[in-house]
Structures are given as structure tokens and as C-alpha cells.
Design an enzyme around this catalytic site. Structure first.
Site, mmCIF file in Angstrom:
data_model
loop_
_atom_site.group_PDB
_atom_site.id
_atom_site.type_symbol
_atom_site.label_atom_id
_atom_site.label_comp_id
_atom_site.label_asym_id
_atom_site.label_seq_id
_atom_site.Cartn_x
_atom_site.Cartn_y
_atom_site.Cartn_z
ATOM 1 N N GLY A 1 -28.080 -4.997 -69.160
ATOM 2 C CA GLY A 1 -26.745 -4.396 -69.181
ATOM 3 C C GLY A 1 -26.311 -3.954 -67.791
ATOM 4 O O GLY A 1 -25.148 -4.118 -67.413
ATOM 5 N N THR A 2 -27.233 -3.403 -67.031
ATOM 6 C CA THR A 2 -26.896 -2.911 -65.693
ATOM 7 C C THR A 2 -26.396 -4.047 -64.800
ATOM 8 O O THR A 2 -25.413 -3.896 -64.081
ATOM 9 C CB THR A 2 -28.121 -2.228 -65.053
ATOM 10 O OG1 THR A 2 -28.525 -1.147 -65.900
ATOM 11 C CG2 THR A 2 -27.794 -1.690 -63.671
ATOM 12 N N ASN B 1 -23.815 6.830 -74.810
ATOM 13 C CA ASN B 1 -25.206 6.724 -75.240
ATOM 14 C C ASN B 1 -25.805 8.052 -75.693
ATOM 15 O O ASN B 1 -26.678 8.084 -76.541
ATOM 16 C CB ASN B 1 -26.059 6.133 -74.104
ATOM 17 C CG ASN B 1 -25.831 6.840 -72.784
ATOM 18 O OD1 ASN B 1 -24.702 7.087 -72.384
ATOM 19 N ND2 ASN B 1 -26.903 7.181 -72.115
ATOM 20 N N GLN C 1 -23.998 0.325 -76.124
ATOM 21 C CA GLN C 1 -24.322 1.103 -77.321
ATOM 22 C C GLN C 1 -23.487 0.703 -78.530
ATOM 23 O O GLN C 1 -23.846 1.023 -79.659
ATOM 24 C CB GLN C 1 -24.133 2.606 -77.055
ATOM 25 C CG GLN C 1 -25.084 3.187 -76.027
ATOM 26 C CD GLN C 1 -26.544 3.160 -76.477
ATOM 27 O OE1 GLN C 1 -26.837 2.971 -77.665
ATOM 28 N NE2 GLN C 1 -27.459 3.339 -75.541
ATOM 29 N N GLY D 1 -29.620 -6.762 -74.659
ATOM 30 C CA GLY D 1 -30.397 -7.258 -75.787
ATOM 31 C C GLY D 1 -31.232 -6.199 -76.476
ATOM 32 O O GLY D 1 -31.229 -6.091 -77.703
ATOM 33 N N HIS D 2 -31.919 -5.386 -75.674
ATOM 34 C CA HIS D 2 -32.916 -4.506 -76.292
ATOM 35 C C HIS D 2 -32.318 -3.334 -77.053
ATOM 36 O O HIS D 2 -33.025 -2.561 -77.679
ATOM 37 C CB HIS D 2 -33.939 -4.024 -75.251
ATOM 38 C CG HIS D 2 -33.432 -2.982 -74.312
ATOM 39 N ND1 HIS D 2 -33.755 -1.656 -74.453
ATOM 40 C CD2 HIS D 2 -32.637 -3.064 -73.238
ATOM 41 C CE1 HIS D 2 -33.186 -0.971 -73.478
ATOM 42 N NE2 HIS D 2 -32.500 -1.800 -72.729
ATOM 43 N N THR E 1 -32.883 -19.598 -63.258
ATOM 44 C CA THR E 1 -33.282 -20.270 -64.489
ATOM 45 C C THR E 1 -33.188 -19.310 -65.676
ATOM 46 O O THR E 1 -33.573 -18.152 -65.575
ATOM 47 C CB THR E 1 -34.717 -20.812 -64.349
ATOM 48 O OG1 THR E 1 -34.733 -21.714 -63.252
ATOM 49 C CG2 THR E 1 -35.171 -21.530 -65.606
ATOM 50 N N CYS F 1 -35.503 19.012 -67.828
ATOM 51 C CA CYS F 1 -36.861 18.510 -67.664
ATOM 52 C C CYS F 1 -37.003 17.058 -68.105
ATOM 53 O O CYS F 1 -37.960 16.394 -67.757
ATOM 54 C CB CYS F 1 -37.839 19.361 -68.445
ATOM 55 S SG CYS F 1 -38.085 20.951 -67.672
#
Lengths: 278, 404
Positions: free
Chosen positions: B76-77, B158, B186, B207-208, B244, B332
Site C-alpha cells: 500500500g505504501t 485505520n 482499510q 493485499g495483507h 518482475t 508506548c
């Protein structure tokens, strides 16, 4: 995912000495909600010995574990012994902390210092220093102490240990100054007035007007046009095209390819020239 | 390596998702026997090329696009960077970019870097959001100017799941001759998207986030939109993205898009109901818990809840003890010392921002899992609050001040 030692996990999941002592001999409160962690440490002192210590902590796993470990350490110690505890001692008792989390052990040491000071009825000098990091309210005295105590050698380490510089990052230069002086064993000079690193807006305006008058306006006037400076805001230079230029089809090209280029060459190469909206 | 995936209760699907078993099946031949290069002239490679084309068709089908409008990328980036930098290179004189304060770092960091690129200094307008995380369209309209090259606004956030009216915003941009990009990482697979019906020029997906593997993404480029490649090289993707093809992952993404089309309804009914049950119960049973984000203008799977006066990482580690996976916007966990930029942009008070937990569900979650989480959380929150120096005063205030 942070890599915590089993000791950190144990103290986090099974914290010791949670709570507050009623009528404590000493009370230390450090941190705040906005900072993301805070510790309230109360101690009971009898005949110069710390007989009880309790904590309440708002913060992440390592903050809770550091507080819990600290209370176990100080119980049974004399106040004099406890006063010598360093943040490294706290971290060591937990088998170490991730470097980004060292500030949690510093918070423990600071709370202990504050509790002992309150027991002794003295005011800590820390809070009286110059605020260096405004995001987390860290003073130069706290930073100097952390540098000396933990032998810090970079701004990143200062941030890991004290959180200073971990917010907007504006104080980085000042942190570097303090680090350099402290490492070289020199006293830290008071903050210097903001150094003139870039041109001020006023300097820019003067220079831009100079270039406009000397080169740009005469050139445009030859073609029956002219240009006026409307505003300078940071790097944005707003101008107004006059005469033939105002209605010229190629005015945008003139603005970008000629005016902006000239100004960048002769004033400062980050300038952006825009035409004033009608 | 055994990751114990059969034991975890995975409610962190906005971070990444399980690869669907059907997707793995579809990919396997391309990780083993079918290793040909899709660009080769021989049949052995050519048939792999057909599989890539089929996947392209499947992706296009899910988002209402034409196959030739689909460019496969690595993530996506990459898609976001490609779209924004393409527009800036197309309109070199237009040095203004409009985006929002709550974008994913994929867009946010890129835009931040644009303001300091020497010689191509750009002006960036970052739209603010309201307390419920929504955008103000009047502010958006005013932000568009004659030198705006591109608008980049995420379809759904997100962290909170808040959905932005990107279709309306794209139309407004088009009327001004400005390109519109949306980071829909998202949104794709969770809500229906039909690019035939709107004015969006670029769309990024990953994709993920929809049960395909990591390492594959898509940039949709509307037919006729000027385009400058980000990665130059061979003639793959019609010369728009050299390199490729990541064939197995592309095939997997194609299968995942087919599955997403099939489960879209379930996502918006059963998953939504699970999310609502989780959210409503937590808000009802845990005192001083608050929802971050608009209650309805939101993805069906996401719930971001703040438990005030305690810290998110501590909550996550307690959840971890029960193999419950979620995430937090606390300092954190944000990798910095400050809480999430999204919650800060929404003006969520510090008492709550540090204690925010995001649950993001998928079609693989069950009601039993939601019940298990509901069973565990109140005690975790109570335990951490007992430890918090700020909780006791708050409790007293509540007990004394709120007798009704």
C-alpha cells in the site's frame, strides 16, 4: 512487541507493594497523565530504616515493573543507603530494560529521591532548573544528572532515559549543548538567544525588494509590465503583476521561470513565488 | 515454527489478516511448479501471465474498475507514494497538496517530506478532524486552490475505522481540475466500492489487509489520468511499474478479492454484530470507557475504545496473557513517546489517549471469542486502575458527585 525479561513480566503481572501508606513518612510523586507515565511512591521510615514502601503507577509494563522492583529494593534499607540507588540499579534488578524504556527506571529513581526529600523536609533542586523539553517538562538539572549517572553519550540516549526530546524534538540542539558541556566536565552555559540561522522575514523582504528594483522590475517594464511585492510569509513570496504582465498569457511562466528563479538565486533558494489572488 | 495461531484470539485485523486457506491453495502452484516468467514468450511462462491477468480481473471486479486500471505494486505504501509523486511530477507548477491530519504514515510522512524537498518545495494543507474523527467538507472546499496538484484522503481510518466521504470529495476536486487519491487500504474488502460511479483518480490497496499475503499491493489509476511511474524498468504493468511480477502473491490477491466479494455481506452483518456486541458490552460494563470515532460512519469491523486513567501497553500485555491480540494508540506502542497522531488530532484527552485499545475483527472471529474477551477485560481494567494514582480520586469524584 517489547522484549521484556522474565523479571519484568513477573513484576508486571504480579506487582509487589501496590497501594498507598496512610500517613507516610515520605511521599514522592513524579510524572503526569499527559506524559504517559506517573508514579506515586510512599515510604514509611522508622529509626532511619525504610520499613515499608508502596506505589501506584500509571504507565506501561516497564513503568509498573520498575516501581514494583523499587519498593522491594528499598524495604529494609536505611534512608542513606536508599538515597544512593541509581536508575541503573533498578534496571539491573529487573535483568535490564529495553533501551527505549530506560526512562521508566529513571522515573523510579526520581520518585525515590522525591520521597526521601519529603521525609527529610527539603525541596529538591531539580524542579528549579531551566525547562529544556517543554513536551515532557524535563529540566537541565535532570538531564545533567541522567548524563552523569548513566554515562549517556548521545541525544537519543538522553531521550531514552529522560524522555527529553521525544515529543516535538525542538530542544534537540539544546540537548546536544548540554551533553557536550557535561561530557567535557564543563558547566552548562545558560541557553543562548535563538541563533540567527536563517534569514529573518524582514531581511528577506529587504533583499527581495532590492532584487525586484534592481533587476526584475526594469526587465518587466521594458515589456510594458511591472511587478509589486505583496507579502512574504516564510518562504512564500506573494507578488502582484501589473500592466501588460497582468493580462499576459505567459504570466505564470514569467513568475516561475523568471521571477522565482532570480529570487532563488539571489535571496534564498527555498523561496516560492505566487501570484496574489484577485 | 509453530506460532500457536490456533490458540490466539485475533482481533488485530487492521494491522494484518490471516491468509485465507483458499488463497494459499491458489498460490501454491506458483510457488512450486509454475515458476515461469509472465513476460516470457514460451507457453510455460505465458500461462503464468494469464494467471496474473485473471488476478487483475478479480481485483478490478471487487472495486468496480477495468483490469487495465489495475497496477500491481509491492504494498500500500508504494501505491500511495506512486500516486502522489506522479501527480506532482505531472503538474510541476502546482505545489500544493491537500491531505488530512489522520492519514496513515504512508501518506503522512511522504507529505511531510514534500515541504522540505529542495527545489520542489510544496505547501501541504492537512485538514483537521472533529472530535468524532470526521472531516469538515466546507474546510475542505476552502482548502482547494488553483495550484493544488493532488488531494490525498484515506477512505477509512485505520485506528478508528471512521469512513470519510471520499466520493463527494473526489467530485469536488474534479470540478476544480485537481487529481484525487485515496488510501483505501482499510476500506477495500470491508465496504462496497465501485469506482465506475465516482471521480476518484487513484486508489491504493494492500493485499495483507484482506486475507492475501504481505508484499503485494495495488494502485488503481483511472483511465486517462496522467501517470508517471515510480519504479522504472521493464515493460511490466504496461510500463507503469517495472520489476518482475510477484506472481504467487498477485494470484493470491486475486483470489482474496473474489473471497472478499463473497463475504462482503457477512462482514457487514455478522462481523458488524460481533463488533457491536463487543463495543456495547465494554462501554456498558466498564466505567469511564469511551468510544473513539463516529458511532455509525465507521467500518463494520473496527472499535477503538479508551479506558481512562490507565495505559494501553499494559492492557495489551494483560490481553496477551490470554492470547488475545489487539493494538493500542498509547505512547508506548506508537514507537514514539507521544500517543497516536489520530487520537491527538481528534482532541482525545490525555487521560484517554494513552489508554486506547483498538479491536479490529474479521470474518474468522466467532461469538465465543467475543464472549471470552468480554469475560476477561473488566478484571484487567480494574486491576490496572487499582494501581493507577489517578483512579482513586476519579472514583471518589464519581461516587460523590454523581448520585443519580
Amino acid at each position: 512487541m517489547w522484549d521484556y525479561t522474565d523479571k519484568v513480566k513477573d513484576h508486571f503481572l504480579h506487582p509487589r507493594n501496590v497501594g498507598e501508606i496512610e500517613n507516610p513518612s515520605g511521599l514522592g510523586e513524579v510524572g503526569s497523565l499527559s506524559c504517559g507515565d506517573a508514579l506515586k511512591l510512599s515510604i514509611k521510615v522508622e529509626n532511619g530504616i525504610i520499613t515499608d514502601a508502596r506505589f501506584k503507577t500509571f504507565g506501561c509494563a516497564s513503568a509498573i515493573a520498575s516501581s514494583s522492583a523499587l519498593t522491594e529494593m528499598v524495604k529494609g534499607m536505611s534512608v542513606e543507603e536508599a538515597a544512593k540507588i541509581t536508575n541503573q540499579d533498578i534496571a539491573n534488578s529487573l535483568g535490564g530494560l529495553p533501551k527505549e524504556k530506560m526512562h521508566c527506571s529513571v522515573m523510579g529513581r526520581e520518585a525515590l529521591e522525591a520521597a526521601i526529600a519529603s521525609y527529610r523536609g527539603i525541596i529538591l533542586p531539580m524542579a528549579q532548573g531551566e525547562i529544556v523539553c517543554e513536551c515532557f517538562g524535563v529540566t537541565d538539572l535532570e538531564i545533567i544528572q541522567a548524563i552523569k549517572e548513566s554515562n549517556l553519550r548521545s541525544v537519543e540516549e538522553i531521550t531514552n532515559f529522560t524522555k527529553a526530546g521525544g515529543g516535538c524534538g525542538k530542544c534537540e540542539d539544546r540537548l546536544r549543548e548540554i551533553l557536550q558541556a557535561t561530557v567535557n566536565g564543563l558547566p552548562v552555559e545558560p541557553r543562548k538567544e535563538e541563533k540567527v540561522r536563517r534569514m529573518t522575514t524582514l531581511q528577506k523582504i529587504k533583499k527581495i525588494e532590492e532584487v525586484l528594483a534592481r533587476e526584475i522590475q526594469p526587465t518587466l517594464q521594458k515589456d510594458g509590465g511591472n511587478i509589486e511585492l505583496v507579502d512574504v510569509d516564510g518562504d512564500f513570496v506573494t507578488v502582484s503583476l501589473r500592466g501588460a504582465c497582468a493580462s499576459c498569457q505567459a504570466s505564470r511562466t514569467t513568475l516561475k521561470e523568471y521571477v522565482e528563479k532570480k529570487l532563488r538565486e539571489q535571496v534564498i533558494d527555498t523561496l516560492i513565488v505566487e501570484e496574489a489572488k484577485p | 515454527m509453530n506460532c500457536g495461531s490456533d490458540q490466539v484470539i485475533y482481533m488485530d485485523n487492521n494491522a494484518t489478516t490471516r491468509i485465507a486457506p483458499e488463497v494459499v491453495d491458489a498460490m501454491m502452484p506458483f510457488l512450486t511448479d509454475c515458476y515461469g516468467n509472465p513476460s516470457s514468450m514460451h507457453t510455460f511462462g505465458g500461462q503464468v501471465g494469464h494467471a496474473v491477468q485473471d488476478a487483475r480481473q478479480a481485483v478490478a471486479g471487487l472495486i468496480g474498475a477495468e483490469p487495465e486500471e489495475i497496477i500491481f505494486t509491492s504494498c500500500g505504501t508504494e501505491s500511495d507514494s506512486t500516486a502522489i509523486l506522479s501527480a506532482l511530477q505531472t503538474f510541476r507548477d502546482n505545489r500544493h497538496v491537500v491531505t488530512t491530519r489522520v492519514e496513515h504514515p504512508a501518506v503522512k510522512s511522504l507529505c511531510a517530506s514534500l515541504t522540505s524537498m529542495t527545489g520542489h518545495k510544496h505547501r501541504v494543507t492537512s485538514l483537521t478532524v472533529a472530535a468524532d474523527g470526521t472531516l469538515n467538507l466546507d474546510q475542505y472546499r476552502d482548502s482547494l486552490s488553483d495550484d493544488t496538484a493532488i488531494v490525498s484522503v484515506m477512505w477509512a481510518n485505520n485506528e478508528t475505522g471512521v469512513i470519510f466521504p471520499v466520493e463527494e470529495m473526489a467530485q469536488m476536486a474534479r470540478e476544480r481540475g485537481i487529481l484525487f487519491h485515496t488510501d483505501a487500504v482499510q476500506a477495500v474488502g470491508k465496504i462496497p466500492i465501485n469506482l465506475h460511479d465516482n471521480a476518484i483518480d487513484f486508489l491504493a490497496l494492500s493485499g495483507h489487509k484482506l486475507h492475501a499475503p504481505k508484499g503485494v499491493g495495488v494502485l488503481y489509476v483511472r483511465k486517462g489520468t496522467p501517470f508517471v511511474p515510480f519504479i522504472n524498468g521493464g515493460h511490466q504493468e504496461q510500463g507503469r511499474r517495472g520489476g518482475t511480477e510477484n506472481v504467487a502473491s498477485i494470484v493470491g490477491l486475486g483470489r482474496a478479492c473474489q473471497l472478499a466479494a463473497e463475504t462482503m455481506e457477512e462482514e457487514n452483518t455478522r462481523v458488524r454484530a460481533l463488533r457491536d456486541k463487543l463495543e456495547k458490552s465494554l462501554l456498558a460494563t466498564v466505567p469511564k470507557a469511551r468510544l473513539n470515532g463516529h458511532p455509525t460512519q465507521r467500518l463494520p469491523n473496527t472499535s477503538n475504545i479508551s479506558f481512562e486513567y490507565i495505559e494501553g501497553e499494559a492492557i495489551l500485555l494483560h490481553l496477551n496473557k490470554y492470547n488475545i491480540c489487539a493494538s493500542s494508540g498509547s505512547a508506548c506502542t506508537s514507537g514514539s513517546l507521544e500517543p497516536s497522531h489520530v487520537l491527538r488530532a481528534m482532541g482525545v484527552p490525555f487521560t484517554a489517549a494513552h489508554g486506547s485499545i483498538r479491536f479490529s475483527l474479521s470474518v474468522y472471529n466467532t461469538e465465543e471469542e467475543v464472549d471470552f474477551v468480554l469475560d476477561k477485560i473488566p478484571a484487567i481494567i480494574a486491576e490496572l486502575r487499582e494501581m493507577s494514582p489517578f483512579w482513586a480520586p476519579e472514583k471518589m469524584k464519581q461516587a460523590g458527585g454523581d448520585v443519580s
